[in-house]
Scaffold this motif. Structure first.
Motif, PDB file in Angstrom:
ATOM      1  N   LEU A 262       0.834  -1.190   0.000  1.00  0.00           N
ATOM      2  CA  LEU A 262       0.000   0.000   0.000  1.00  0.00           C
ATOM      3  C   LEU A 262       0.871   1.242   0.000  1.00  0.00           C
ATOM      4  O   LEU A 262       2.067   1.193   0.238  1.00  0.00           O
ATOM      5  CB  LEU A 262      -0.928   0.007   1.210  1.00  0.00           C
ATOM      6  CG  LEU A 262      -0.345   0.347   2.581  1.00  0.00           C
ATOM      7  CD1 LEU A 262      -1.467   0.456   3.604  1.00  0.00           C
ATOM      8  CD2 LEU A 262       0.674  -0.672   3.029  1.00  0.00           C
ATOM      9  N   ASN A 263       0.266   2.360  -0.290  1.00  0.00           N
ATOM     10  CA  ASN A 263       0.969   3.628  -0.347  1.00  0.00           C
ATOM     11  C   ASN A 263       1.346   4.072   1.060  1.00  0.00           C
ATOM     12  O   ASN A 263       0.485   4.190   1.937  1.00  0.00           O
ATOM     13  CB  ASN A 263       0.041   4.652  -1.017  1.00  0.00           C
ATOM     14  CG  ASN A 263       0.702   6.000  -1.161  1.00  0.00           C
ATOM     15  OD1 ASN A 263       0.794   6.741  -0.178  1.00  0.00           O
ATOM     16  ND2 ASN A 263       1.130   6.319  -2.366  1.00  0.00           N
ATOM     17  N   LEU A 264       2.627   4.324   1.274  1.00  0.00           N
ATOM     18  CA  LEU A 264       3.094   4.708   2.602  1.00  0.00           C
ATOM     19  C   LEU A 264       2.424   5.982   3.084  1.00  0.00           C
ATOM     20  O   LEU A 264       1.987   6.072   4.229  1.00  0.00           O
ATOM     21  CB  LEU A 264       4.617   4.889   2.589  1.00  0.00           C
ATOM     22  CG  LEU A 264       5.243   5.439   3.892  1.00  0.00           C
ATOM     23  CD1 LEU A 264       4.977   4.494   5.050  1.00  0.00           C
ATOM     24  CD2 LEU A 264       6.743   5.658   3.706  1.00  0.00           C
ATOM     25  N   GLY A 265       2.329   6.974   2.216  1.00  0.00           N
ATOM     26  CA  GLY A 265       1.710   8.239   2.606  1.00  0.00           C
ATOM     27  C   GLY A 265       0.263   8.064   3.034  1.00  0.00           C
ATOM     28  O   GLY A 265      -0.169   8.618   4.048  1.00  0.00           O
ATOM     29  N   GLU A 266      -0.479   7.270   2.275  1.00  0.00           N
ATOM     30  CA  GLU A 266      -1.879   7.029   2.618  1.00  0.00           C
ATOM     31  C   GLU A 266      -1.993   6.263   3.928  1.00  0.00           C
ATOM     32  O   GLU A 266      -2.878   6.523   4.746  1.00  0.00           O
ATOM     33  CB  GLU A 266      -2.570   6.244   1.497  1.00  0.00           C
ATOM     34  CG  GLU A 266      -2.749   7.045   0.210  1.00  0.00           C
ATOM     35  CD  GLU A 266      -3.384   6.216  -0.887  1.00  0.00           C
ATOM     36  OE1 GLU A 266      -3.669   5.021  -0.635  1.00  0.00           O
ATOM     37  OE2 GLU A 266      -3.594   6.757  -1.984  1.00  0.00           O
TER      38      GLU A 266
ATOM     39  N   SER B 285       4.026  16.215   6.286  1.00  0.00           N
ATOM     40  CA  SER B 285       3.130  16.520   5.178  1.00  0.00           C
ATOM     41  C   SER B 285       3.673  15.956   3.869  1.00  0.00           C
ATOM     42  O   SER B 285       2.928  15.391   3.056  1.00  0.00           O
ATOM     43  CB  SER B 285       2.947  18.038   5.056  1.00  0.00           C
ATOM     44  OG  SER B 285       2.138  18.365   3.947  1.00  0.00           O
ATOM     45  N   LYS B 286       4.976  16.087   3.659  1.00  0.00           N
ATOM     46  CA  LYS B 286       5.583  15.559   2.434  1.00  0.00           C
ATOM     47  C   LYS B 286       5.510  14.041   2.388  1.00  0.00           C
ATOM     48  O   LYS B 286       5.305  13.443   1.323  1.00  0.00           O
ATOM     49  CB  LYS B 286       7.037  16.022   2.337  1.00  0.00           C
ATOM     50  CG  LYS B 286       7.185  17.507   2.023  1.00  0.00           C
ATOM     51  CD  LYS B 286       8.654  17.900   1.968  1.00  0.00           C
ATOM     52  CE  LYS B 286       8.816  19.397   1.669  1.00  0.00           C
ATOM     53  NZ  LYS B 286      10.235  19.807   1.654  1.00  0.00           N
ATOM     54  N   ILE B 287       5.666  13.392   3.553  1.00  0.00           N
ATOM     55  CA  ILE B 287       5.568  11.929   3.602  1.00  0.00           C
ATOM     56  C   ILE B 287       4.165  11.492   3.226  1.00  0.00           C
ATOM     57  O   ILE B 287       3.970  10.578   2.421  1.00  0.00           O
ATOM     58  CB  ILE B 287       5.941  11.408   5.009  1.00  0.00           C
ATOM     59  CG1 ILE B 287       7.434  11.654   5.296  1.00  0.00           C
ATOM     60  CG2 ILE B 287       5.627   9.918   5.134  1.00  0.00           C
ATOM     61  CD1 ILE B 287       7.858  11.312   6.716  1.00  0.00           C
ATOM     62  N   GLU B 288       3.165  12.157   3.799  1.00  0.00           N
ATOM     63  CA  GLU B 288       1.782  11.792   3.531  1.00  0.00           C
ATOM     64  C   GLU B 288       1.404  12.023   2.068  1.00  0.00           C
ATOM     65  O   GLU B 288       0.582  11.292   1.517  1.00  0.00           O
ATOM     66  CB  GLU B 288       0.832  12.574   4.442  1.00  0.00           C
ATOM     67  CG  GLU B 288       0.855  12.119   5.888  1.00  0.00           C
ATOM     68  CD  GLU B 288      -0.322  12.668   6.688  1.00  0.00           C
ATOM     69  OE1 GLU B 288      -1.166  13.377   6.102  1.00  0.00           O
ATOM     70  OE2 GLU B 288      -0.405  12.383   7.898  1.00  0.00           O
TER      71      GLU B 288
ATOM     72  N   MET C  42       8.325  12.700  -0.598  1.00  0.00           N
ATOM     73  CA  MET C  42       9.676  12.356  -0.155  1.00  0.00           C
ATOM     74  C   MET C  42       9.694  10.938   0.391  1.00  0.00           C
ATOM     75  O   MET C  42       8.693  10.441   0.866  1.00  0.00           O
ATOM     76  CB  MET C  42      10.177  13.336   0.920  1.00  0.00           C
ATOM     77  CG  MET C  42       9.457  13.235   2.257  1.00  0.00           C
ATOM     78  SD  MET C  42      10.200  14.280   3.559  1.00  0.00           S
ATOM     79  CE  MET C  42      11.757  13.438   3.810  1.00  0.00           C
ATOM     80  N   SER C  43      10.851  10.303   0.258  1.00  0.00           N
ATOM     81  CA  SER C  43      11.055   8.984   0.842  1.00  0.00           C
ATOM     82  C   SER C  43      11.776   9.177   2.166  1.00  0.00           C
ATOM     83  O   SER C  43      12.938   9.606   2.183  1.00  0.00           O
ATOM     84  CB  SER C  43      11.897   8.103  -0.087  1.00  0.00           C
ATOM     85  OG  SER C  43      11.199   7.844  -1.292  1.00  0.00           O
ATOM     86  N   PRO C  44      11.134   8.885   3.274  1.00  0.00           N
ATOM     87  CA  PRO C  44      11.753   9.126   4.575  1.00  0.00           C
ATOM     88  C   PRO C  44      12.923   8.200   4.845  1.00  0.00           C
ATOM     89  O   PRO C  44      12.973   7.071   4.351  1.00  0.00           O
ATOM     90  CB  PRO C  44      10.602   8.860   5.557  1.00  0.00           C
ATOM     91  CG  PRO C  44       9.709   7.910   4.823  1.00  0.00           C
ATOM     92  CD  PRO C  44       9.789   8.319   3.392  1.00  0.00           C
TER      93      PRO C  44
END
Length: 218
Positions: free
Chosen positions: A36-40, A68-71, A75-77
């Motif tokens: 699944l999408n990490l941000g989601e 906010s960028k992660i969601e 960006m890749s944390p």
């Protein structure tokens, strides 16, 4: 004729097609497919706690803009950021990349009419076991008539695995426990306690008191 360059894809979308390697503190590596999408996933976890971006960022020790960028998949944390995020959300790092488990609906139900429970009498209590038709229960509910009037009638503490909840239906009881002072409970009063701690219940009303007892079985 100038050739237009293709727009860059967000870093997050590129992550969808690869295996994410998550380093454990022990030095081992766990390979997990990202389903699944990490941000989601992060957004869902945050909203499940009822947190704003600001609140979640404070909990995780990250800048609000970073979260906010992660969601938003911008960006890749780093692993350190993932670790902080997981700790802030009170989960493990791999759980960030795992969809929430779906509760399995069994559809089990049992109805016990008044007086139809399975009777089990002892010197101190008279139990009526409820929901007897269900097997492998995680809770054991039963109605109890308290016969005992003195603590000495038990010959020692009652103790067993799990946790226990009692609710007084009629009369007045006195709950004795190993680490607390005795407490009197009346109709509508309740108590929740560790059942591995010694405990006993007596009736201090003229009539036998009755209580609803629920004991955990896991």
């Amino acid at each position: 004729m100038t050739r237009q360059s293709e727009p860059k894809k967000p870093a997050q979308s590129a992550d969808q097609t690869r295996i994410i390697r998550i380093a454990r503190e022990s030095g081992e590596a766990t390979e997990l497919p990202e389903p699944l999408n990490l941000g989601e996933r992060v957004r869902e976890l945050r909203k499940a706690k009822g947190w704003t971006l600001e609140q979640a960022a404070v909990q995780a020790g990250l800048a609000r803009s970073t979260l906010s960028k992660i969601e938003n998949g911008q960006m890749s944390p780093t692993y350190e950021a993932l670790k902080k995020l997981a700790e802030g959300l009170a989960i493990s790092v791999p759980q960030l990349f795992t969809p929430p488990s779906k509760a399995q609906v069994t559809g089990r139900m049992a109805v016990t009419r008044a007086g139809e429970g399975q009777a089990q009498a002892t010197v101190t209590y008279e139990h009526e076991l409820l929901a007897g038709a269900l097997r492998a229960k995680q809770m054991l509910p039963y109605r109890a008539r308290i016969r005992a009037r003195k603590l000495e009638e038990f010959g020692g503490w009652v103790r067993h695995d799990g946790e226990e909840f009692l609710y007084v239906l009629t009369g007045v009881i006195r709950l004795y426990s190993e680490f607390y002072e005795p407490v009197d409970l009346r109709r509508g009063d309740s108590a929740y306690y560790d059942a591995t701690m010694g405990h006993n219940v007596i009736s201090v009303s003229e009539e036998d008191a009755t209580i609803l007892w629920v004991t955990s079985l896991t």
